[in-house]
Write a protein that holds these residues in place. Sequence first.
Motif, mmCIF file in Angstrom:
data_model
loop_
_atom_site.group_PDB
_atom_site.id
_atom_site.type_symbol
_atom_site.label_atom_id
_atom_site.label_comp_id
_atom_site.label_asym_id
_atom_site.label_seq_id
_atom_site.Cartn_x
_atom_site.Cartn_y
_atom_site.Cartn_z
ATOM 1 N N SER A 29 0.825 -1.219 0.000
ATOM 2 C CA SER A 29 0.000 0.000 0.000
ATOM 3 C C SER A 29 0.856 1.264 0.000
ATOM 4 O O SER A 29 0.497 2.278 -0.608
ATOM 5 N N GLY A 30 2.012 1.203 0.647
ATOM 6 C CA GLY A 30 2.908 2.361 0.703
ATOM 7 C C GLY A 30 3.477 2.770 -0.646
ATOM 8 O O GLY A 30 4.051 3.859 -0.770
ATOM 9 N N SER A 31 3.311 1.922 -1.656
ATOM 10 C CA SER A 31 3.754 2.300 -3.013
ATOM 11 C C SER A 31 3.034 3.559 -3.493
ATOM 12 O O SER A 31 3.512 4.249 -4.385
ATOM 13 N N GLN A 32 1.882 3.838 -2.890
ATOM 14 C CA GLN A 32 1.104 5.005 -3.289
ATOM 15 C C GLN A 32 1.615 6.312 -2.667
ATOM 16 O O GLN A 32 1.155 7.396 -3.031
ATOM 17 N N ASP A 33 2.514 6.209 -1.715
ATOM 18 C CA ASP A 33 2.979 7.424 -1.030
ATOM 19 C C ASP A 33 3.906 8.270 -1.904
ATOM 20 O O ASP A 33 3.750 9.487 -1.963
ATOM 21 N N PHE A 34 4.873 7.623 -2.560
ATOM 22 C CA PHE A 34 5.840 8.395 -3.351
ATOM 23 C C PHE A 34 5.974 7.891 -4.794
ATOM 24 O O PHE A 34 6.195 8.683 -5.699
ATOM 25 N N GLN A 35 5.852 6.598 -5.000
ATOM 26 C CA GLN A 35 6.176 6.007 -6.305
ATOM 27 C C GLN A 35 5.291 6.517 -7.435
ATOM 28 O O GLN A 35 5.666 6.439 -8.600
ATOM 29 N N ILE A 36 4.101 7.000 -7.111
ATOM 30 C CA ILE A 36 3.194 7.450 -8.173
ATOM 31 C C ILE A 36 3.143 8.977 -8.281
ATOM 32 O O ILE A 36 2.340 9.528 -9.038
ATOM 33 N N LYS A 37 3.999 9.667 -7.539
ATOM 34 C CA LYS A 37 4.065 11.131 -7.649
ATOM 35 C C LYS A 37 4.503 11.524 -9.058
ATOM 36 O O LYS A 37 5.457 10.963 -9.603
ATOM 37 N N GLN A 38 3.827 12.494 -9.600
ATOM 38 C CA GLN A 38 4.014 12.868 -11.003
ATOM 39 C C GLN A 38 4.892 14.122 -11.107
ATOM 40 O O GLN A 38 4.619 15.123 -10.454
ATOM 41 N N SER A 39 5.957 14.017 -11.917
ATOM 42 C CA SER A 39 6.679 15.244 -12.278
ATOM 43 C C SER A 39 7.240 15.066 -13.684
ATOM 44 O O SER A 39 7.547 13.943 -14.090
ATOM 45 N N ASP A 40 7.370 16.155 -14.416
ATOM 46 C CA ASP A 40 7.804 16.094 -15.825
ATOM 47 C C ASP A 40 6.977 15.073 -16.606
ATOM 48 O O ASP A 40 7.522 14.286 -17.393
ATOM 49 N N ASN A 41 5.672 15.025 -16.338
ATOM 50 C CA ASN A 41 4.765 14.101 -17.038
ATOM 51 C C ASN A 41 5.064 12.632 -16.825
ATOM 52 O O ASN A 41 4.669 11.793 -17.628
ATOM 53 N N GLN A 42 5.794 12.298 -15.785
ATOM 54 C CA GLN A 42 6.029 10.886 -15.458
ATOM 55 C C GLN A 42 5.876 10.665 -13.962
ATOM 56 O O GLN A 42 6.264 11.517 -13.156
ATOM 57 N N LYS A 43 5.338 9.495 -13.645
ATOM 58 C CA LYS A 43 5.320 9.116 -12.239
ATOM 59 C C LYS A 43 6.734 8.751 -11.808
ATOM 60 O O LYS A 43 7.570 8.383 -12.641
ATOM 61 N N LEU A 44 6.989 8.827 -10.504
ATOM 62 C CA LEU A 44 8.338 8.533 -10.003
ATOM 63 C C LEU A 44 8.813 7.159 -10.449
ATOM 64 O O LEU A 44 9.954 7.003 -10.899
ATOM 65 N N TYR A 45 7.943 6.141 -10.344
ATOM 66 C CA TYR A 45 8.408 4.792 -10.711
ATOM 67 C C TYR A 45 8.709 4.713 -12.206
ATOM 68 O O TYR A 45 9.597 3.953 -12.635
ATOM 69 N N GLU A 46 8.018 5.503 -13.014
ATOM 70 C CA GLU A 46 8.319 5.547 -14.449
ATOM 71 C C GLU A 46 9.678 6.216 -14.684
ATOM 72 O O GLU A 46 10.450 5.804 -15.557
ATOM 73 N N GLN A 47 9.939 7.247 -13.911
ATOM 74 C CA GLN A 47 11.248 7.905 -14.008
ATOM 75 C C GLN A 47 12.367 6.961 -13.611
ATOM 76 O O GLN A 47 13.447 6.979 -14.205
ATOM 77 N N VAL A 48 12.110 6.146 -12.579
ATOM 78 C CA VAL A 48 13.114 5.163 -12.162
ATOM 79 C C VAL A 48 13.415 4.224 -13.329
ATOM 80 O O VAL A 48 14.579 3.954 -13.649
ATOM 81 N N ILE A 49 12.368 3.748 -13.990
ATOM 82 C CA ILE A 49 12.558 2.819 -15.112
ATOM 83 C C ILE A 49 13.273 3.514 -16.274
ATOM 84 O O ILE A 49 14.207 2.962 -16.867
ATOM 85 N N THR A 50 12.874 4.724 -16.587
ATOM 86 C CA THR A 50 13.456 5.442 -17.725
ATOM 87 C C THR A 50 14.909 5.833 -17.445
ATOM 88 O O THR A 50 15.811 5.563 -18.255
ATOM 89 N N THR A 51 15.134 6.451 -16.300
ATOM 90 C CA THR A 51 16.480 6.948 -15.972
ATOM 91 C C THR A 51 17.478 5.804 -15.828
ATOM 92 O O THR A 51 18.610 5.888 -16.309
ATOM 93 N N SER A 52 17.072 4.731 -15.181
ATOM 94 C CA SER A 52 18.010 3.637 -14.891
ATOM 95 C C SER A 52 18.425 2.890 -16.158
ATOM 96 O O SER A 52 19.416 2.167 -16.139
ATOM 97 N N GLN A 53 17.679 3.069 -17.231
ATOM 98 C CA GLN A 53 18.098 2.425 -18.488
ATOM 99 C C GLN A 53 19.348 3.074 -19.067
ATOM 100 O O GLN A 53 19.992 2.515 -19.961
ATOM 101 N N LYS A 54 19.696 4.260 -18.554
ATOM 102 C CA LYS A 54 20.979 4.868 -18.932
ATOM 103 C C LYS A 54 22.140 4.209 -18.172
ATOM 104 O O LYS A 54 23.303 4.433 -18.487
ATOM 105 N N TRP A 55 21.822 3.465 -17.123
ATOM 106 C CA TRP A 55 22.878 2.894 -16.277
ATOM 107 C C TRP A 55 23.245 1.465 -16.680
ATOM 108 O O TRP A 55 24.351 1.011 -16.424
ATOM 109 N N ALA A 56 22.302 0.748 -17.241
ATOM 110 C CA ALA A 56 22.554 -0.652 -17.620
ATOM 111 C C ALA A 56 21.482 -1.086 -18.601
ATOM 112 O O ALA A 56 20.385 -0.512 -18.635
#
Lengths: 276, 276
Positions: free
Chosen positions: B152-179
């Motif tokens: 349930s706590g996934s709703q606290d921060f992971q779905i916060k929206q900035s730059d038209n993406q939710k945080l968890y989407e940013q994690v997926i997008t940004t981390s693809q630059k790392w590996a």
Amino acid sequence: MNKQELFEQIQKKKSFLCIGLDPVLDKLPKHLLKYNDPILEFNKQLIDATNDLCVAYKPNTAFYESRGVKGWETLVNTWKHFPKDVFTIADAKRGDIGNTSAMYAEAFFKEESSQMSFDSITVAPYMGKDSVAPFLNHPNKWVILLALTSNSGSQDFQIKQSDNQKLYEQVITTSQKWATSDQMMYVVGATKPEEFQNIRQLAPDHFLLVPGIGAQGGSLSAVCQNGLNSQCGLLINSARNIIYASDGLDFAEKAREEALTLQQEMEQILITAKLI
Amino acid sequence: MNKQELFEQIQKKKSFLCIGLDPVLDKLPKHLLKYNDPILEFNKQLIDATNDLCVAYKPNTAFYESRGVKGWETLVNTWKHFPKDVFTIADAKRGDIGNTSAMYAEAFFKEESSQMSFDSITVAPYMGKDSVAPFLNHPNKWVILLALTSNSGSQDFQIKQSDNQKLYEQVITTSQKWATSDQMMYVVGATKPEEFQNIRQLAPDHFLLVPGIGAQGGSLSAVCQNGLNSQCGLLINSARNIIYASDGLDFAEKAREEALTLQQEMEQILITAKLI
């Protein structure tokens, strides 16, 4: 140790220094290698040499886990060596779903289970409320929640802005619904001193655990300028500069000298702020 | 184990099941308590009974750490008991500044240091790139990064929206630059099946580790509908439903029955998707 007791220790020792015990076998003074557990001996001598100058010790669990079972034994035995009057921080950066965080809480808070009972644990906020709550069920124990960390990667997600707040600000604001400043602190890196004014507006009464002075480049005076509150409200961590001050026979003595320099700076800061 | 080998195991076993080994002493079959290490015996019998039906095992470190040094011994000995053809996941949710994450990587990847070498580790993304990078320095090892968790706590921060993406989407997008998808997977909870379509657009080639079916309420078919890719791309975790299927003498047999039910469902799904 509760908040008032922590402030009393700060006043008594005229210090808000936390010493990070992050030992790496390769960096240890060579004369310690004859001991059965060289890292334990290193930690014990460091603790004995510095415990009147600091109010907290913070072993980072990674440095113990990296050595497997024997590292975990070293962590337990290091915990057993802490004097009663220091605040102890398991820098573990844990966090998982509720039933799992409850097991982590047993690992670091429940002596009957794990032979260790730290005063506090650092917790990562990404998984939200139910990942943090189980730690708060332990009376007189603290959660130290990651807010704005000292590393370069803090810029990847922690400063993302939504609803007019950066992520780390949301962590500070939201988590205040979960616990008061009597059970929660925040990690705020010394490498971002300009953020302390803002953080103090969001969390005026909380203690902040501040890594990043010394090896990581943060400045004590810059942090204190906006970070102090009426109960000091700061635990400033220093690890490498103290524990590796010398790799000779005099390592504990040199570590004490480094700690003393910081304690004396802190004493002046506390006097100027009329906190002692 | 690399990505191609993992897919081959999935095809061979007709399964993409991961079994979570999260044992609690109180829940163990009573007849195991006579053993010197009841939890190790529990794990060994479970592994022996199920390893032809699953492609991965995932011990969550919290359940071992909660028992201190002896729990850590159980974890090491459980790791030693894994067959060579399974993908092993240290569900540790670690992450710290660079030099510290490097120590966590030694803890879970470097057998000479810690007597364990898992194929992969779960990592929390909050501290950003340099907290993840040290794990990627180990060849043939994987980071499984928390994206959208099942709690349930996934709703606290992971779905916060900035730059038209939710945080968890940013994690997926940004981390693809790392590996690439050869070294990184994402944790996506089964309790959010409606998000899989979107996640597959962001990460078409990555494996996703999916907890949350069974006790947490997620559905296998709902996850597979949008989650499968051309190399399966899913590891579905089940823990409590399997490992606690019975608390009697027949616990391993009943665990096998539960695993078999899931494997058979998965086989049908793989056939329908023309992956076997």
